[in-house]
Design a protein around this motif. Structure first.
Motif, PDB file in Angstrom:
ATOM      1  N   ILE A  95       0.802  -1.249  -0.166  1.00 58.31           N
ATOM      2  CA  ILE A  95      -0.218  -0.033  -0.091  1.00 58.31           C
ATOM      3  C   ILE A  95       0.599   1.071  -0.059  1.00 58.31           C
ATOM      4  O   ILE A  95       2.300   1.187   0.640  1.00 58.31           O
ATOM      5  CB  ILE A  95      -0.993   0.191   1.092  1.00 58.31           C
ATOM      6  N   ALA A  96       0.436   2.678  -0.695  1.00 53.35           N
ATOM      7  CA  ALA A  96       0.855   3.885  -0.531  1.00 53.35           C
ATOM      8  C   ALA A  96       0.356   4.556   0.418  1.00 53.35           C
ATOM      9  O   ALA A  96      -1.115   4.629   0.139  1.00 53.35           O
ATOM     10  CB  ALA A  96       0.533   4.266  -1.874  1.00 53.35           C
ATOM     11  N   VAL A  97       1.349   4.708   1.287  1.00 53.66           N
ATOM     12  CA  VAL A  97       0.376   5.676   2.122  1.00 53.66           C
ATOM     13  C   VAL A  97       0.798   7.661   1.954  1.00 53.66           C
ATOM     14  O   VAL A  97       2.054   8.058   2.357  1.00 53.66           O
ATOM     15  CB  VAL A  97       0.386   5.541   3.449  1.00 53.66           C
ATOM     16  N   THR A  98       0.280   8.088   1.760  1.00 58.23           N
ATOM     17  CA  THR A  98      -0.186   9.948   1.734  1.00 58.23           C
ATOM     18  C   THR A  98      -0.085  10.641   3.649  1.00 58.23           C
ATOM     19  O   THR A  98      -0.968  10.391   3.453  1.00 58.23           O
ATOM     20  CB  THR A  98      -0.478  10.977   1.014  1.00 58.23           C
ATOM     21  N   PHE A  99       0.876  11.407   3.620  1.00 65.15           N
ATOM     22  CA  PHE A  99       1.041  11.392   5.575  1.00 65.15           C
ATOM     23  C   PHE A  99       1.390  13.347   5.046  1.00 65.15           C
ATOM     24  O   PHE A  99       1.664  13.977   4.465  1.00 65.15           O
ATOM     25  CB  PHE A  99       2.012  11.770   6.182  1.00 65.15           C
ATOM     26  N   THR A 100      -0.321  13.534   5.492  1.00 70.00           N
ATOM     27  CA  THR A 100       0.043  15.286   5.105  1.00 70.00           C
ATOM     28  C   THR A 100      -0.747  16.129   6.047  1.00 70.00           C
ATOM     29  O   THR A 100      -0.090  17.140   6.176  1.00 70.00           O
ATOM     30  CB  THR A 100      -2.362  15.668   4.624  1.00 70.00           C
ATOM     31  N   GLU A 101      -0.578  15.753   7.560  1.00 70.27           N
ATOM     32  CA  GLU A 101      -1.426  16.041   8.564  1.00 70.27           C
ATOM     33  C   GLU A 101       0.276  15.739   9.479  1.00 70.27           C
ATOM     34  O   GLU A 101       1.460  15.078   9.634  1.00 70.27           O
ATOM     35  CB  GLU A 101      -2.060  15.650   9.994  1.00 70.27           C
ATOM     36  N   PRO A 102       1.407  16.934  10.076  1.00 71.06           N
ATOM     37  CA  PRO A 102       2.552  17.288  10.840  1.00 71.06           C
ATOM     38  C   PRO A 102       2.211  16.483  11.846  1.00 71.06           C
ATOM     39  O   PRO A 102       1.122  16.407  12.508  1.00 71.06           O
ATOM     40  CB  PRO A 102       2.706  19.079  10.836  1.00 71.06           C
TER      41      PRO A 102
END
Length: 143
Positions: free
Chosen positions: A83-90
């Protein structure tokens, strides 16, 4: 004047930054021992992604509800799923392999400038996982 207008148009139309994708292997055995993510620490900018690679069978990647920014979206991959996960929140994110969580198969993701010293590992986290997370934070993410 035409050149300035053209330059402004090009600059405004160009993306400000390119998001990066880091690959993380889910392993039975790696440099850090048995049941590990490699690497076990990743520092990202908001908007960057991690692709979790199903290098060995019976692993997955899932966010730890105990260690995730309050506004971040949790995730859970299936066993043997890449899976690929995008991390947007610091903030700091704990990642676990559900079948091997008690064996300490965890990793730490730092998004933005969240200090590693802010890591709070709850008592409910299995002892081996807690120790591994604390060791990662103590070494500042360095292997």
């Amino acid at each position: 004047m035409k050149h300035q207008l053209l330059l402004a148009t090009v600059l405004l139309g160009a993306p400000l930054a390119h998001a990066a994708t880091i690959e993380v292997k889910m392993l039975n055995r790696g440099e850090g021992g048995a049941m590990v993510y490699e690497p076990d620490f990743v520092k990202l900018a908001p908007g960057d992604s991690i692709k979790f690679l199903a290098t060995n069978q019976t692993h997955n990647a899932a966010s730890m509800p105990e260690i995730i920014p309050a506004v971040a979206k949790p995730f859970m991959g299936k066993i043997d799923e890449e899976i690929a996960v995008t991390f947007t929140e610091p903030g700091l994110y704990g990642i676990k392999c559900l079948p091997h969580y008690a064996m300490g198969m965890v990793m730490l993701v730092q998004v933005g400038d969240a200090p590693l010293s802010a890591l709070q590992v709850p008592a409910s986290v299995p002892a081996k996982a807690k120790k591994r997370l604390q060791d990662i934070a103590a070494r500042g993410g360095q292997q």
